[in-house]
Design a protein around this motif. Structure first.
Motif, short mmCIF file in Angstrom:
data_model
loop_
_atom_site.label_atom_id
_atom_site.label_comp_id
_atom_site.label_asym_id
_atom_site.label_seq_id
_atom_site.Cartn_x
_atom_site.Cartn_y
_atom_site.Cartn_z
N GLY A 218 4.36 -3.01 0.56
CA GLY A 218 4.82 -3.60 1.82
C GLY A 218 6.31 -3.88 1.89
O GLY A 218 6.85 -4.09 2.96
N GLY B 38 7.45 -6.94 4.19
CA GLY B 38 6.15 -6.69 4.83
C GLY B 38 5.05 -7.33 4.04
O GLY B 38 5.13 -7.46 2.82
N GLN C 16 1.73 -6.36 4.48
CA GLN C 16 0.58 -5.45 4.39
C GLN C 16 0.95 -4.20 3.64
O GLN C 16 2.12 -3.80 3.60
CB GLN C 16 0.10 -5.07 5.80
CG GLN C 16 -0.81 -6.09 6.43
CD GLN C 16 -2.10 -6.27 5.66
OE1 GLN C 16 -2.55 -5.36 4.97
NE2 GLN C 16 -2.67 -7.46 5.74
N GLN C 17 -0.04 -3.59 3.07
CA GLN C 17 0.20 -2.35 2.35
C GLN C 17 0.77 -1.30 3.31
O GLN C 17 0.23 -1.06 4.38
CB GLN C 17 -1.11 -1.87 1.76
CG GLN C 17 -0.89 -0.87 0.66
CD GLN C 17 -2.19 -0.56 -0.06
OE1 GLN C 17 -3.02 -1.45 -0.26
NE2 GLN C 17 -2.35 0.67 -0.42
N LEU C 18 1.86 -0.70 2.88
CA LEU C 18 2.61 0.19 3.76
C LEU C 18 2.02 1.60 3.75
O LEU C 18 1.61 2.11 2.71
CB LEU C 18 4.07 0.23 3.29
CG LEU C 18 5.02 1.06 4.16
CD1 LEU C 18 5.33 0.31 5.44
CD2 LEU C 18 6.29 1.37 3.40
N GLU C 19 2.02 2.23 4.92
CA GLU C 19 1.59 3.63 5.00
C GLU C 19 2.75 4.57 5.32
O GLU C 19 2.89 5.61 4.73
CB GLU C 19 0.50 3.79 6.08
CG GLU C 19 -0.85 3.22 5.69
CD GLU C 19 -1.62 4.08 4.70
OE1 GLU C 19 -1.56 5.32 4.84
OE2 GLU C 19 -2.25 3.53 3.78
N SER D 206 7.05 0.26 11.07
CA SER D 206 6.28 0.54 9.86
C SER D 206 4.80 0.46 10.23
O SER D 206 4.41 -0.31 11.10
CB SER D 206 6.61 -0.49 8.78
OG SER D 206 6.19 -1.77 9.18
N HIS E 271 0.66 0.34 8.70
CA HIS E 271 0.04 -0.28 7.54
C HIS E 271 -1.42 0.10 7.37
O HIS E 271 -2.07 0.60 8.28
CB HIS E 271 0.18 -1.81 7.64
CG HIS E 271 1.61 -2.23 7.76
ND1 HIS E 271 2.42 -2.39 6.68
CD2 HIS E 271 2.39 -2.46 8.86
CE1 HIS E 271 3.64 -2.73 7.09
NE2 HIS E 271 3.64 -2.77 8.41
N TYR E 272 -1.88 -0.23 6.17
CA TYR E 272 -3.23 0.10 5.76
C TYR E 272 -4.27 -0.62 6.61
O TYR E 272 -5.39 -0.14 6.79
CB TYR E 272 -3.40 -0.26 4.28
CG TYR E 272 -4.74 0.10 3.74
CD1 TYR E 272 -5.04 1.44 3.45
CD2 TYR E 272 -5.73 -0.86 3.51
CE1 TYR E 272 -6.28 1.80 2.97
CE2 TYR E 272 -6.97 -0.50 3.02
CZ TYR E 272 -7.24 0.82 2.75
OH TYR E 272 -8.46 1.18 2.27
N TYR F 97 0.82 -1.96 13.10
CA TYR F 97 2.18 -1.47 12.96
C TYR F 97 3.15 -2.58 13.33
O TYR F 97 2.82 -3.50 14.08
CB TYR F 97 2.43 -0.19 13.76
CG TYR F 97 2.34 -0.30 15.27
CD1 TYR F 97 3.42 -0.74 16.02
CD2 TYR F 97 1.18 0.08 15.93
CE1 TYR F 97 3.33 -0.82 17.40
CE2 TYR F 97 1.08 0.03 17.30
CZ TYR F 97 2.16 -0.43 18.04
OH TYR F 97 2.07 -0.51 19.40
N ASN G 280 4.26 -7.40 15.69
CA ASN G 280 3.23 -6.92 14.78
C ASN G 280 1.95 -6.77 15.57
O ASN G 280 1.50 -7.70 16.21
CB ASN G 280 3.06 -7.92 13.63
CG ASN G 280 2.14 -7.36 12.55
OD1 ASN G 280 1.68 -6.22 12.68
ND2 ASN G 280 1.89 -8.13 11.53
#
Lengths: 999, 347
Positions: free
Chosen positions: A211, A229, A231-234, A247, A249-250, A254, A271
């Motif tokens: 994140g 961040g 949350q886990q980033l994608e 960004s 996220h998982y 976004y 967000n």
């Protein structure tokens, strides 16, 4: 035998053979099997697709295509074009990087691999330290930034792939100034995304999977901004002006982040979980596209509510209040947006979205209201329903061609009329010499007409036979019919449909008469349809007849599927080929052979039980002949029932999952459909394995006896006007060849045209030939007095062929799987033979007469037999003397479906399936060659401050490597970059010093 | 009936002429008869070709006793060794056939009614370690009956010993043709099929080649058991135990291609049913107008001259009886074809 031990040493003939025959695999048509990566160069306007088998294919304007293959045959994970270059970098799953470039060679561009590189860490470091997860080709075109699993970012110089160790961005350096509490909670972990600042090439955005996002200054080698961040980033995406980025996220959310010089650790602006509030799947990629009117396009992949729509493969487009979730039938590999690449343009103004799904390419027009799909001129999904047969017709008369196109255009009204947006490169191949049609029959009862004249195989017209029948599948059963207010706003796109409503609808044989426009198609449940081309849609009753092929045979019971139920009354047919006659064979076994004579208005059809002749003018069955051997019990159970209990599967569900070779084992996620397919595949694999185990590695040597099963199976049907009874009078005749090596010849009496409707067509059996070697008869042909094959029906009437020589004595050529035999006519005596199997151990799988023209002189051409054997060899055998001319290995012998799918053209080309979705085109002729030939030039950059070199890309490439030459920057940011460079000499110097320092 | 007549011993002439003479003196010009004679051991032996006719004449001492039987009611068992020393003499057997019916013997047919089952051929041109076996397949009464498999064998190459893939016999079906010949055994390596090397060909290819040649299959093997190899000089056949003297010159060069060419030509013909008539074999479209029979004869003469030597056959048949009569039988248009291929679908 002598002819094989001492092959022809006639030097004249040998020279002629060189002028006539040449084997080339020219081009692959269709959709790449198992695509794994997508890349796009807005500069070259070329798209690149990588596959799991290590192939890389580039596509531009129609006709512009390139193919390359990585030696390793490893999965292509990522493809990145080098900005403003004719170069691209691929990352394979073995962590190797490959640099490919398009270079001109003898007037055409070629794709070549230039360098390869594997990132090596310090000795003793774990492999994850150098496992590449993200690649960023810098706009300077000199370096690649490689993000790794360890969180370090390595810098390598292009094109040499030299690691610039002093410029490595280590995770420690990044973490130095991260707040303590954040740092404690999570380590950096792998680099998920690397994005260059759109305006300032000195800044890159680094996203770590846990994140953390940082903006890194390349000049000062330090972090300028931290974005914490949670949350886990994608993935990450810069907005065009560089003031914000987004960004995804998982958890399906976004986040927008502001980038300003006053706040080094900004809070997110927004967000959003677009499909919340319930748990959602990851958004794996996102675009934020600005428009003139200020309402942006937000385009993201995934993010569907996990519980109810988690199995969907979707890409959502949000534009103000409009929102559509495009729903794909197969997994989305990747997608990109084509937007304004003019560097001066202030806004992105997206024009199209290009989505690579696992089974098809879908392009959505974002400019037209309703966002319609664009009809792709290539990369057609041949397998949108599994291909069951194919038929090729060469040299289509213009009239018929236009009528088919016009029928097809009426079907394509829902497509956007936007010109194809991927239009890089120039096609310099000569125009195709003639109009060729490839017809493919599909499992769902459709026939697709493809323009096979040139390099781009594209769909002209689609014919469905389903309308004639009553099927259990409810036509309104559309899972995607959702009301306006439905949420999420799913819309099914694409043509790939892996389900077949009823396998009995499958098309097995096709015959098109290009002169009359009559088309005969035959299917799995013994149905034979005769159709006529009608330019208007019409409603009419289809005449229906039944052909009982068992006749008076007693005691047989068909255990296979039931015949198809027909629709009563008039049926409405759209413009195009409209059926007017339906013959249903009884028992409804699969139709194994079909012949149509458009001049005599007769259609002949055969199954495993026998064959019949139908007069489609008078709509009357002329005769049927049962070919069953009394001991042939297997034929009655139905060939399909032995392979798979069809009835059972029909009962269970009409949504039978296609037994495609699509391997879903490797599919990572997915449930629902994917899981079903997986299960079916697993079962199929298991069955196959079991079969393999049962088959011993030894082979029994036994002479064939008449008791073998399926001797009655009719393999080939042929109409000929020849001397069947006596040498003074020729008459129409019908020939049939069976699996048991029997040839039947029927003498036909067709009334003259003026009394055609008044008198019945009569048929009488004249001859029956039993080949003693009892091999299946795969081809029958009559040669006229000049030893030329008889012309096709109506060919002479249209002045396209010399009328056959009816003076000299005719000859009959019978091709079995094992031998070629020439007999005299009318008294059948054997004249010549070539025993292929006895000498080579190979069997004939496909045979066609092909005309070969000399590449040296225009006036010489000859007819030969093109033969494909079970070993995948192609052999050319001369007519009428049956001398082997030449042989080429073509298909791997293990590739049974490839061999079975092969179709030859009349002029020495051919097609076969290399995967369920791709035809390989090959040519045996020196004269008829259809292959891509195209040039990709460096697009001109109109810049007044830069000496542009027009003389080809090599110069340009060399030039651009010299330091400080930033003139040909990627268009999307290039012009602005230029301004920056010109207006700020300090920046330029800084960059130069950085680069020099790096060396 | 007894007849006595004289012949010139030095110029006996041909069997055909002698046969004609017999028919003439017995005034039975259109009756097919079997001719036999008693040799010095008292055995009743047949006279049916020039060779045994000459042999018979040469044994005349000075009288030659010749027995003539109608072919229809011929008692084949009368022929053979010890026939004259049996308790019931031949004459009574011949003269009182009804007597014989009570006690059926195993019928031993005339040599031309024999057919070879297998033979070892090309002994003179093959290495001693190899064996070329010809299997004759008639009809479907007896299966060929063997299986082949993939395997590897060791070859001597310029680089030393090398393991190369090969095809081996993996199993013999009990009662099958292959087993009954005794010439093929499990683990024999198959080197050639009808003159075509199998090296580089797949198991399926070799299978198809064998099946396509199943009517006249010639396989060259390297026997797993090398102890029964043909000893070249004595020219005896290997494993079966029976042996015959070769009656033909042994030094005639034999070219494989020639041989195979003839093999190729000698295979079966297809059958045609015209309109709804009787099935017939399809004749060769010959440039001459010769009848099928004469054509066949010519081809056969051609074959024997081209081959130039006689393979030492498994059966103890003389050349002419073994080869010609067999070929004739296969080609005879209405003798065997229907019986062989009784499965033709008639209209």
């Amino acid at each position: 035998m002598r002819r094989f031990l001492r092959p022809g040493h006639d030097p004249v003939r040998e020279r002629l053979k060189r002028d006539l025959f040449q084997f080339n695999k020219t081009v692959e048509h269709g959709f790449p099997h198992q695509p794994s990566a997508l890349g796009y160069s807005p500069f070259l306007r070329l798209m690149a697709i990588g596959t799991r088998s290590g192939a890389i294919k580039l596509y531009g304007a129609p006709g512009v295509e390139f193919m390359g293959l990585h030696e390793e045959n490893n999965t292509v994970m990522q493809i990145h074009f080098i900005p403003d270059q004719c170069q691209l970098v691929t990352l394979l799953d073995d962590n190797s990087l490959h640099l490919w470039s398009l270079k001109q060679h003898s007037g055409a561009s070629e794709l070549r691999e230039e360098h390869r590189f594997t990132l090596k860490g310090p000795p003793g470091s774990p492999p994850s330290a150098t496992q590449i997860t993200a690649v960023l080709p810098h706009s300077s075109r000199e370096v690649l930034y490689l993000g790794t699993e360890s969180g370090n970012i390595f810098v390598v110089e292009l094109p040499t792939f030299t690691v610039l160790e002093d410029r490595t961005i280590t995770s420690e350096a990044v973490l130095q100034r991260v707040p303590e509490d954040y740092c404690n909670r999570r380590s950096c972990e792998l680099v998920e995304a690397l994005r260059e600042h759109p305006k300032n090439p000195d800044q890159i955005l680094i996203g770590y999977s846990r994140g953390l996002i940082v903006l890194w200054d390349l000049q000062n080698n330090k972090v300028t901004h931290h974005f914490l961040g949670s949350q886990q980033l994608e993935n990450l995406y810069w907005q065009r002006d560089g003031s914000k980025f987004i960004s995804c996220h998982y958890d399906g959310s976004y986040t927008q982040w502001p980038v300003s010089s006053d706040n080094r650790q900004p809070e997110p602006l927004e967000n959003l979980v677009p499909y919340g509030p319930f748990p959602c799947k990851a958004i794996s990629k996102i675009y934020w596209q600005t428009t003139k009117n200020g309402v942006p396009y937000i385009i993201f992949q995934g993010g569907m509510p996990r519980a109810s729509y988690g199995d969907r493969h979707s890409i959502s487009v949000v534009h103000g209040s409009q929102q559509t979730a495009f729903d794909f039938t197969s997994r989305v590999i990747d997608f990109f947006i084509i937007f304004s690449s003019e560097p001066t343009a202030e806004f992105d103004d997206p024009s199209a979205m290009v989505v690579l799904a696992e089974e098809e390419l879908v392009v959505i027009d974002l400019k037209t209201a309703g966002w319609p799909a664009v009809h792709p001129p290539y990369l057609a999904s041949l397998h949108c329903s599994a291909i069951t047969c194919s038929h090729h017709v060469s040299n289509i008369p213009l009239k018929l061609w236009e009528r088919i196109i016009s029928a097809g255009s009426k079907q394509n009204i829902h497509y956007s009329n936007m010109p194809w947006p991927i239009d890089g490169g120039t096609n310099i191949a000569p125009d195709p010499p003639q109009r060729d049609l490839l017809l493919t029959g599909h499992e769902d009862g459709t026939v697709r007409f493809w323009d096979a004249s040139g390099v781009c195989l594209h769909l002209l017209y689609k014919l469905s036979t389903v309308r004639v029948f009553l099927t259990d599948a409810d036509p309104n059963d559309n899972m995607n019919t959702l009301g306006e207010d439905e949420w999420p706003p799913l819309r099914k796109v694409g043509t790939f449909d892996p389900y077949s409503d009823d396998p009995r609808l499958g098309i097995q044989k096709i015959y098109l008469c290009k002169y009359s426009g009559y088309l005969a198609v035959a299917g799995t449940a013994g149905q034979v349809l005769v159709m006529e081309l009608n330019d208007e849609d019409a409603e009419h009753v289809v005449d229906h007849a039944e052909a009982d092929l068992l006749q008076d045979q007693e005691g047989y019971r068909w255990k296979g599927h039931e015949k198809l139920k027909t629709r009563d009354g008039a049926v409405r047919f759209e413009a195009g080929f409209q059926p007017f006659v339906l013959v249903q064979c009884q028992p409804p076994a699969v139709v194994t052979s079909l012949a149509l004579h458009s001049e005599w208005k007769l259609v002949a059809f055969g199954t495993s039980h026998g064959f019949g002749l139908f007069d489609h003018q008078q709509k009357r069955l002329v005769f049927v002949k049962c070919t069953l051997h009394p001991s042939d019990q297997l034929a009655l159970e139905g060939p399909l029932s032995r392979v798979k209990s069809l009835k059972k599967s029909l009962r269970q569900s009409f949504r039978r999952i296609r037994r495609s070779r699509v391997s879903s084992r490797k599919r990572r996620g997915g449930s629902g459909n994917a899981a079903e397919v997986q299960e079916a595949n697993a079962k199929f694999d298991q069955d196959a394995l079991q079969e393999m185990e049962l088959a011993p590695v030894q082979r029994k040597i036994e002479a064939r006896s008449a008791e073998d099963s399926f001797t009655g199976f009719v393999r080939t049907l042929y109409f000929a006007d020849t001397f069947l009874r006596d040498s003074s009078r020729h008459c129409p005749s019908l020939w049939a060849g069976t699996n048991g090596g029997t040839v039947y010849a029927f003498c036909l009496r067709v009334p003259p045209a003026e009394r055609r409707m008044d008198e019945p067509v009569r048929a009488e059996q004249a001859k029956e030939i039993q080949l003693m070697h009892r091999a299946p008869v795969v081809g029958i042909l009559v040669l006229d007095g000049r030893s030329t094959p008889l012309p096709e029906p109506l060919e002479v009437a249209h002045d396209l062929s010399k009328s056959p020589d009816m003076q000299g004595s005719h000859q009959l050529l019978v091709v079995s799987e094992e031998q070629f035999k020439v007999f005299t006519l009318p008294k059948v005596s054997s004249k010549l033979k070539l025993k292929l199997t006895a000498l080579e151990g190979c069997r004939v799988r496909k045979v066609t007469v092909a005309n070969f023209g000399s590449c040296k002189t225009d006036d010489y051409s000859e007819n030969d037999l093109a033969v494909l054997t079970n070993l995948g060899d192609i052999q050319i055998i001369s007519l009428p003397f049956l001398k082997l001319q030449i042989r080429y290995p073509c298909i791997r012998k293990e590739d049974v479906s490839g061999i079975a799918s092969c179709v030859f053209t009349k002029y020495g080309q051919g097609f076969y399936l290399i995967s369920p979705s791709e035809f390989e085109r090959f040519s045996l002729s020196t004269k008829w060659l259809v292959e891509p030939r195209c040039i990709v030039d460096m697009p001109e950059v109109t810049s007044n401050n830069h000496v542009h070199n027009k003389s080809g890309m090599e110069n340009a490439a060399r030039k651009s490597r010299s330091s400080g030459d930033y003139g040909e920057d990627e268009r999307k940011s290039g012009r602005l970059m230029e301004h920056a460079l010109l207006n700020d000499e300090k920046v330029l110097k800084e960059i130069q010093s950085t680069l020099e320092g790096g060396r | 009936e007894f007849r006595r007549f004289s012949l010139e011993r030095s110029k006996p002439g041909k069997f055909e002429e002698f046969y004609g003479l017999l028919q003439h003196v017995h005034k039975i010009p259109n009756v097919d008869v079997l001719v036999g004679y008693t040799d010095i051991h008292g055995d009743l032996l047949p006279i049916n070709n020039d060779d045994n006719y000459h042999k018979a004449v040469s044994t005349a001492n000075p009288l030659l006793r010749i027995f003539i039987q109608r072919k229809e009611d011929a008692d084949y068992s009368a022929f053979g060794t010890d026939t004259m020393t049996r308790k019931k003499n031949v004459l009574s057997n011949v003269l009182r056939p009804d007597n014989h019916k009570k006690k059926p013997h195993i019928v031993i047919s005339m040599p031309q009614d024999f057919r070879p089952v297998s033979s070892i051929i090309d002994v003179d041109i093959l290495p001693e370690t190899h064996r070329r076996v010809r299997l004759y397949k008639y009809g479907t009464d007896k299966p060929l009956g063997f299986y082949i498999r993939d395997g590897s064998s060791v070859r001597v190459t310029p680089h030393g010993l090398e393991k190369v893939p090969g095809i081996f016999i993996s199993r013999l079906v009990p009662g099958g043709l292959a087993q009954s010949t005794g010439l093929l055994a499990v683990n024999d390596e198959v080197l050639e099929v009808n003159g075509i090397e199998v090296s580089g060909k797949s198991l399926d290819q070799v299978t198809d080649m064998m099946i396509a040649n199943s009517r006249n299959l010639i396989i060259t093997v390297r026997p797993a058991n090398q102890r029964n190899n043909v000893v070249r000089n004595s020219r005896t056949s290997g494993s079966s135990g029976q042996s015959t003297e070769s009656s033909l010159p042994s030094s005639t060069p034999n070219i494989l291609a020639n041989f195979l060419q003839e093999e190729d030509e000698s295979d079966e013909e297809d059958i045609i049913i015209e309109d709804s008539g009787e099935p017939q074999q399809i004749p060769k479209a010959a440039s001459t107008s010769e009848s099928l029979e004469s054509l066949t004869q010519i081809e056969l003469l051609h074959e024997s001259t081209q081959n130039g030597f006689l393979p030492s056959t498994e059966m103890n048949l003389s050349h002419s009886a073994g080869s010609i009569s067999m070929e004739y039988e296969v080609r005879d248009p209405d003798h065997k074809s229907l019986e062989e291929d009784g499965t033709i679908i008639t209209l």
